[in-house]
Design an enzyme around this catalytic site. Structure first.
Site, short mmCIF file in Angstrom:
data_model
loop_
_atom_site.label_atom_id
_atom_site.label_comp_id
_atom_site.label_asym_id
_atom_site.label_seq_id
_atom_site.Cartn_x
_atom_site.Cartn_y
_atom_site.Cartn_z
N LYS A 22 -17.61 -72.33 -17.75
CA LYS A 22 -17.26 -73.71 -18.07
C LYS A 22 -17.05 -74.53 -16.79
O LYS A 22 -16.40 -75.57 -16.82
CB LYS A 22 -15.99 -73.76 -18.92
CG LYS A 22 -16.12 -73.12 -20.29
CD LYS A 22 -17.05 -73.93 -21.18
CE LYS A 22 -17.07 -73.35 -22.59
NZ LYS A 22 -17.97 -74.14 -23.50
N ARG A 23 -17.66 -74.07 -15.70
CA ARG A 23 -17.52 -74.73 -14.39
C ARG A 23 -16.04 -74.89 -14.03
O ARG A 23 -15.64 -75.83 -13.38
CB ARG A 23 -18.24 -76.08 -14.35
CG ARG A 23 -19.75 -75.98 -14.60
CD ARG A 23 -20.50 -77.18 -14.09
NE ARG A 23 -20.02 -78.44 -14.64
CZ ARG A 23 -20.34 -79.63 -14.17
NH1 ARG A 23 -21.15 -79.75 -13.13
NH2 ARG A 23 -19.86 -80.72 -14.73
N ALA A 59 -14.81 -78.59 -12.64
CA ALA A 59 -15.36 -79.82 -13.19
C ALA A 59 -14.30 -80.68 -13.85
O ALA A 59 -14.62 -81.70 -14.46
CB ALA A 59 -16.46 -79.48 -14.21
N LEU A 63 -12.59 -81.52 -21.69
CA LEU A 63 -12.51 -82.64 -22.63
C LEU A 63 -12.60 -82.18 -24.08
O LEU A 63 -12.04 -82.81 -24.97
CB LEU A 63 -13.62 -83.65 -22.33
CG LEU A 63 -13.53 -84.36 -20.98
CD1 LEU A 63 -14.74 -85.26 -20.75
CD2 LEU A 63 -12.25 -85.17 -20.89
N GLY A 106 -10.09 -83.73 -12.81
CA GLY A 106 -8.93 -82.87 -12.65
C GLY A 106 -9.11 -81.83 -11.56
O GLY A 106 -8.13 -81.34 -10.99
N GLU A 109 -7.97 -83.57 -8.61
CA GLU A 109 -6.51 -83.68 -8.68
C GLU A 109 -5.84 -82.37 -8.27
O GLU A 109 -4.82 -82.37 -7.58
CB GLU A 109 -6.10 -84.08 -10.10
CG GLU A 109 -6.53 -85.48 -10.48
CD GLU A 109 -6.06 -85.86 -11.87
OE1 GLU A 109 -5.05 -86.58 -11.96
OE2 GLU A 109 -6.69 -85.44 -12.86
N GLU A 129 -13.30 -90.80 -14.57
CA GLU A 129 -12.44 -91.15 -15.71
C GLU A 129 -12.77 -92.51 -16.30
O GLU A 129 -12.71 -92.72 -17.52
CB GLU A 129 -10.97 -91.09 -15.28
CG GLU A 129 -10.38 -89.70 -15.21
CD GLU A 129 -10.79 -88.92 -13.96
OE1 GLU A 129 -10.44 -87.74 -13.85
OE2 GLU A 129 -11.49 -89.51 -13.09
N ARG A 132 -15.42 -92.36 -18.74
CA ARG A 132 -15.05 -91.62 -19.94
C ARG A 132 -14.05 -92.39 -20.80
O ARG A 132 -13.62 -91.91 -21.85
CB ARG A 132 -14.43 -90.26 -19.56
CG ARG A 132 -15.27 -89.41 -18.60
CD ARG A 132 -16.48 -88.80 -19.25
NE ARG A 132 -17.17 -87.94 -18.31
CZ ARG A 132 -18.21 -88.32 -17.57
NH1 ARG A 132 -18.69 -89.55 -17.68
NH2 ARG A 132 -18.78 -87.47 -16.73
N GLY A 137 -4.80 -87.96 -15.12
CA GLY A 137 -3.54 -87.53 -15.73
C GLY A 137 -2.92 -86.33 -15.06
O GLY A 137 -1.87 -85.85 -15.49
#
Length: 262
Positions: A22-23, A59, A63, A106, A109, A129, A132, A137
């Site tokens: 899922k990277r 990644a 989501l 993220g 982040e 973001e 999207r 966050g």
């Protein structure tokens, strides 16, 4: 198999994101495993390296898991990221982050809460973001903005701009550029250097500097005096200073080969 693997190498804790299919997108289970690994590293290591398995560091947010969350679930989820990430950024030991492939959303982040970042050629950085319909966050508005500044952060979020490793270094996101496939080795090398420092010095470097930066001028100077006095008064500091004065300590390796006295 944990979604964040833990491996001790001497005094260094190596934390590896382990969701390559899922990277290394961050879901709640991975965040929980990261928290467990961070707490273990704080208890038994002198420095840590954070890396990822596979072609991509991360990644970002998963989501698929978050798209159906309610408002309050979203708030509590974000605060959960903050809680774990703060234990890295304001923890007991320094973190060196080895970056490759996607460092997106993220993932950026997470990288931003480390203390030193090393990137390989081909690493790319983005904050999509805005495209999207969401907002960062995982602490990025504070931590990533500290690295690159608000105007650059806004540019990336508004336009979806993707940075190369070289551009990320110019932006202050990346500290070192490594050879292809060499980010982990360089991060481990740097972590070993930091692990040789006095633990109290490391603790104050990663905790005091950030708070001094966020405080007023007079408050910052006061905090600096207290931190300096705390470190200088310890037996370990006195021993290290005596070794330096007696020419028993290693000198700084400066580029032109001259002896440095620092």
């Amino acid at each position: 198999m944990p979604l964040v693997e833990y491996q001790p190498i001497g005094d260094i804790a190596v934390l590896t994101l382990n969701r390559p299919e899922k990277r290394n997108a961050m879901n709640d289970a991975m965040l929980g495993d990261l928290g467990v690994a961070v707490d273990r590293a704080a208890a038994e290591a002198k420095a840590a390296v954070l890396r990822a398995r596979g072609k991509h560091f991360s990644a970002g947010l998963d989501l698929a898991e978050h798209v159906e969350k309610s408002l309050m679930q979203g708030i509590f989820g974000s605060r959960g990221w903050h809680a774990v990430f703060d234990r890295i950024r304001y923890g007991a030991i320094p973190y060196f982050v080895a970056l490759n492939g996607a460092v997106v959303g993220g993932g950026l982040e997470l990288a931003a809460v480390g203390h030193v970042r090393v990137a390989e050629p081909g690493t790319y950085f983005a904050l999509p973001e805005g495209q999207r319909g969401i907002f960062v966050g995982g602490g990025g508005s504070v931590n990533a903005t500290r690295l690159m500044g608000a105007p650059r952060m806004m540019d990336m979020m508004l336009t979806g701009r993707v940075l190369t490793a070289e551009e990320a270094e110019r932006y202050g996101i990346v500290n070192y550029l490594a050879a292809p496939g060499g980010a982990f080795d360089k991060a481990l090398e740097l972590a070993r250097v930091a692990a040789g420092n006095a633990p109290l010095s490391n603790y104050l470097i990663i905790n005091a500097l950030q708070r001094i930066h966020d405080s007023g001028h007079d408050e910052g100077l006061f905090f600096e005096s207290v931190a300096a006095s705390l470190t200088q008064s310890t037996p370990e500091a006195r021993q290290r200073l005596r070794a330096f004065l007696e020419k028993k300590a290693a000198r700084l390796p400066i580029p032109n080969g001259e002896e440095a006295r620092g």
